[in-house]
Scaffold this motif. Structure first.
Motif, mmCIF file in Angstrom:
data_model
loop_
_atom_site.group_PDB
_atom_site.id
_atom_site.type_symbol
_atom_site.label_atom_id
_atom_site.label_comp_id
_atom_site.label_asym_id
_atom_site.label_seq_id
_atom_site.Cartn_x
_atom_site.Cartn_y
_atom_site.Cartn_z
ATOM 1 N N ARG A 502 0.202 1.819 74.436
ATOM 2 C CA ARG A 502 -0.094 2.476 75.613
ATOM 3 C C ARG A 502 -1.791 2.886 75.630
ATOM 4 O O ARG A 502 -2.315 2.883 74.473
ATOM 5 N N SER A 506 1.520 9.068 74.211
ATOM 6 C CA SER A 506 2.363 9.328 74.706
ATOM 7 C C SER A 506 2.402 11.003 74.668
ATOM 8 O O SER A 506 3.349 11.617 76.311
ATOM 9 N N THR A 563 10.447 11.435 81.453
ATOM 10 C CA THR A 563 11.718 10.433 81.033
ATOM 11 C C THR A 563 11.661 8.993 81.924
ATOM 12 O O THR A 563 11.518 7.988 81.096
ATOM 13 N N HIS A 566 8.933 7.186 81.397
ATOM 14 C CA HIS A 566 8.744 6.628 79.876
ATOM 15 C C HIS A 566 9.274 5.058 79.759
ATOM 16 O O HIS A 566 9.081 4.771 78.604
ATOM 17 N N ASP A 571 9.312 2.864 76.879
ATOM 18 C CA ASP A 571 9.671 3.717 75.740
ATOM 19 C C ASP A 571 10.705 4.308 75.635
ATOM 20 O O ASP A 571 11.333 4.774 76.184
ATOM 21 N N TRP A 574 12.856 8.727 73.994
ATOM 22 C CA TRP A 574 13.058 9.972 75.249
ATOM 23 C C TRP A 574 13.201 11.570 74.695
ATOM 24 O O TRP A 574 13.211 12.240 75.497
ATOM 25 N N LYS A 577 10.983 13.306 73.449
ATOM 26 C CA LYS A 577 10.052 13.960 74.791
ATOM 27 C C LYS A 577 10.392 14.336 75.613
ATOM 28 O O LYS A 577 9.687 15.009 76.846
#
Length: 650
Positions: A502, A506, A563, A566, A571, A574, A577
């Motif tokens: 990325r 993140s 979420t 992501h 990704d 999660w 995060k």
């Protein structure tokens, strides 16, 4: 158990049909007869400059004839540093008088220095009569400002001397009560008694005000007086020469005047003047504005989010039916991580512990705020709010254990290790708070403050911790092992999928997500911090309940949206995060606390006071992180489970 035994008969009597009403949020009604003696009590000396409370009798004040006696204190009062003692200040109901209390021995150098120091540090004397704190009014910039308590002394800018407050002009507001039938009255200790006289008349204390003065008296002129002898009334002197200076060798004479005044204020309304919030209009409009903005943004996000997910699901199902062989080539985003989305996260044990503790703290907050909004936790019952929060937290350990262990079973697929996990849940948040409080307590002990917890209270807290919280957490963990297993809707691949690179980290997006929940909280946070550190009463729990519900909604939405973002960039990591997307609001709460310390608590001085403030702010931010993080994670978990359960996979 003793307070409970005292309260139960009174609650029973209030439900009898013969009684028409009762006062819910407060202590029992006191009815006094004319001439009946009441003694005021004194709480710890407090200051907004140091936040270190000290005993009233640490200064050379007059002591009661029968000696100093401490009042019974609950757990919350002890934790807040309250130390309530008896005092020699006597009031005879509806009798106006001017009273001599005592003349001290010549001040020693140590006493004079300490009294000057307390004066310079803006310490306040907190006096209580019939459970009402004393209030004084002062004119500031043309406005009448009300304060609880009165200063130890004052120091004029054009003088090098300090002067002590040694003459008090009290005004006690009383309401004449006339009742028939059974009447509940109470002693100073709070013991409810039922009177069955056909008619019970008396006076209720509905206000307690003071005008502090400094009056210099010749010790020889009062040397023949005894405590409670009458003296002539005096006016507060404006000249410094007629005020009592604080210096070594001075003998200080303490006196007071009492004036009773009839009032139309009724006993259930006597706390209204204390609970008035400054800037009420600003408070109302700010809260309403925040609600409108939050609901508007939440509505937009929710609508866009539903349309996006529904479109993705529809396309996925169509491609699944029409082009099974080309699915992997044509699909992108969250559809490609079907075999990785439920892969075990990093540090799964810590995640389960933090989610369990977060649920426990959230449950405590919900119940406490709800009952406070109903008026069941009154400021008249000092320390009961904190006591109730601690008791609720201890008993909600069963919920923490259940949620944490069930999440552990979901991640691991087995119940192995649930006992050690339950122990970790029971000791994680409580242990962190215990360590911080112990460090702060060492500072308070060193400064000989009444805010320092006695050793006996430490053992009491440990007994409550390991006698109630730990067993209930283990019991909740046991229930968690027996609960229905949460099954993943899809299987996890053996080899993890590579996450595309990325252009930005993140975690930068995760930390930024906390700004929206903070936007719903910071206005109310200002009032809460003002209540905690500026000695103001906070009793707008209706606002707080609304703000808390908004916070829960926004935390859930922010975490779910992040979420989904992501997942769309493939990704599959999660879990953490989702927790910190909403939990990152705690970072902004702590930064705002520092901002409040620098710009709003300018009177707070010294490294000790700053360390105490930052220590308590850290505990608050840590609790908010666990609570909001658990809310965001659980809603995100439900969303991911629902999203991939809606996908048809062979």
């Amino acid at each position: 158990m003793k307070p409970l035994v005292q309260i139960l008969p009174v609650l029973f009597l209030t439900l009898l049909p013969c009684l028409q009403a009762f006062y819910l949020p407060g202590s029992f009604m006191h009815t006094y007869s004319r001439g009946e003696a009441i003694f005021a009590k004194v709480n710890s000396l407090t200051s907004i400059e140091t936040e270190l409370p000290y005993s009233y009798y640490s200064l050379p004040y007059c002591t009661p004839k029968e000696g100093i006696k401490k009042s019974a204190e609950n757990l919350g009062e002890l934790l807040m540093g309250d130390q309530i003692d008896n005092s020699p200040y006597r009031f005879r109901v509806n009798v106006n008088e001017s009273i001599y209390v005592c003349t001290t021995a010549p001040l020693t150098q140590e006493q004079a220095t300490l009294t000057k120091q307390r004066t310079r540090q803006m310490y306040q004397v907190n006096m209580i009569l019939d459970n009402l704190p004393v209030m004084r009014y002062a004119e500031q910039n043309g406005a009448l400002i009300q304060w609880t308590g009165f200063p130890v002394g004052f120091y004029p800018f054009d003088s090098l001397d300090d002067y002590i407050i040694n003459h008090l002009k009290f005004k006690v507001l009383v309401h004449e009560y006339e009742g028939t039938g059974e009447v509940i009255v109470s002693s100073e200790e709070g013991l409810g008694v039922v009177e069955t006289d056909s008619k019970k008349n008396g006076y209720q204390i509905v206000g307690f005000e003071v005008t502090p003065c400094s009056v210099r008296r010749d010790p020889k002129a009062v040397e023949n007086l005894k405590m409670y002898d009458s003296i002539d009334r005096v006016n507060c002197p404006m000249e410094l020469e007629k005020s009592q200076v604080i210096k070594e060798g001075e003998r200080i004479t303490f006196t007071y005047e009492v004036e009773f005044e009839m009032s139309e204020i009724r006993w259930p309304s006597r706390w209204d003047s204390y609970l008035k919030m400054d800037g009420a209009k600003v408070h109302w409009f700010s809260i309403m504005n925040s609600m409108m903005v939050v609901f508007f943004l939440a509505g937009i996000v929710f609508i866009i989010f539903l349309r996006t997910v529904r479109r993705d699901l529809t396309r996925y199902e169509e491609l699944d039916k029409e082009a099974q062989s080309q699915m992997n080539e044509e699909l992108s985003g969250w559809k490609l991580i079907v075999g990785d989305v439920f892969r075990e996260p990093a540090c799964p044990r810590l995640l389960c512990v933090m989610v369990g503790n977060g649920v426990q703290i959230t449950g405590m907050a919900v119940v406490t705020i709800f009952f406070s909004a109903l008026g069941l936790l009154s400021p008249a019952s000092r320390g009961m709010l904190l006591t109730g929060m601690i008791i609720l937290y201890l008993f909600l350990g069963i919920t923490a254990g259940y949620v944490g262990v069930r999440l552990w079973r979901t991640i691991k697929g087995t119940s192995d290790g649930w006992k050690s996990l339950s122990w970790s849940i029971a000791c994680f948040f409580s242990g962190v708070v215990f360590v911080i409080l112990t460090a702060l307590n060492m500072i308070l002990w060193k400064n000989k403050s009444t805010g320092a917890l006695p050793v006996s209270l430490f053992f009491t807290l440990l007994a409550l911790w390991f006698g109630i919280s730990v067993p209930l957490t283990l019991l909740g963990g046991l229930y968690g092992t027996r609960a229905n297993h949460i099954e993943y809707p899809i299987r996890t691949n053996q080899i993890p999928r590579e996450i595309p690179p990325r252009s930005y980290p993140s975690w930068f997006l995760v930390l930024g997500a906390g700004t929206l929940p903070f936007g719903t909280l910071f206005i109310e946070l200002f009032f809460i911090l003002s209540s905690l550190w500026l000695g103001r009463f906070y009793y707008v729990f209706g606002f707080l309940l609304i703000v808390f519900l908004l916070l829960v909604i926004v935390c859930g939405e922010v975490s779910v949206v992040l979420t989904y973002m992501h997942l769309c960039v493939e990704d599959w990591r999660w879990w953490w995060k989702a927790f910190f997307a909403s939990g990152s609001v705690a970072l902004y709460v702590f930064l705002y606390s520092i901002n409040y310390l620098v710009f709003d608590l300018r009177s707070l001085s010294g490294p000790v006071s700053a360390m105490l403030y930052l220590g308590y702010s850290l505990i608050m931010a840590f609790a908010i992180m666990l609570s909001t993080g658990a809310i965001g994670f659980l809603l995100s978990f439900y969303f991911v489970h629902y999203l991939f359960s809606s996908v048809k996979i062979d």
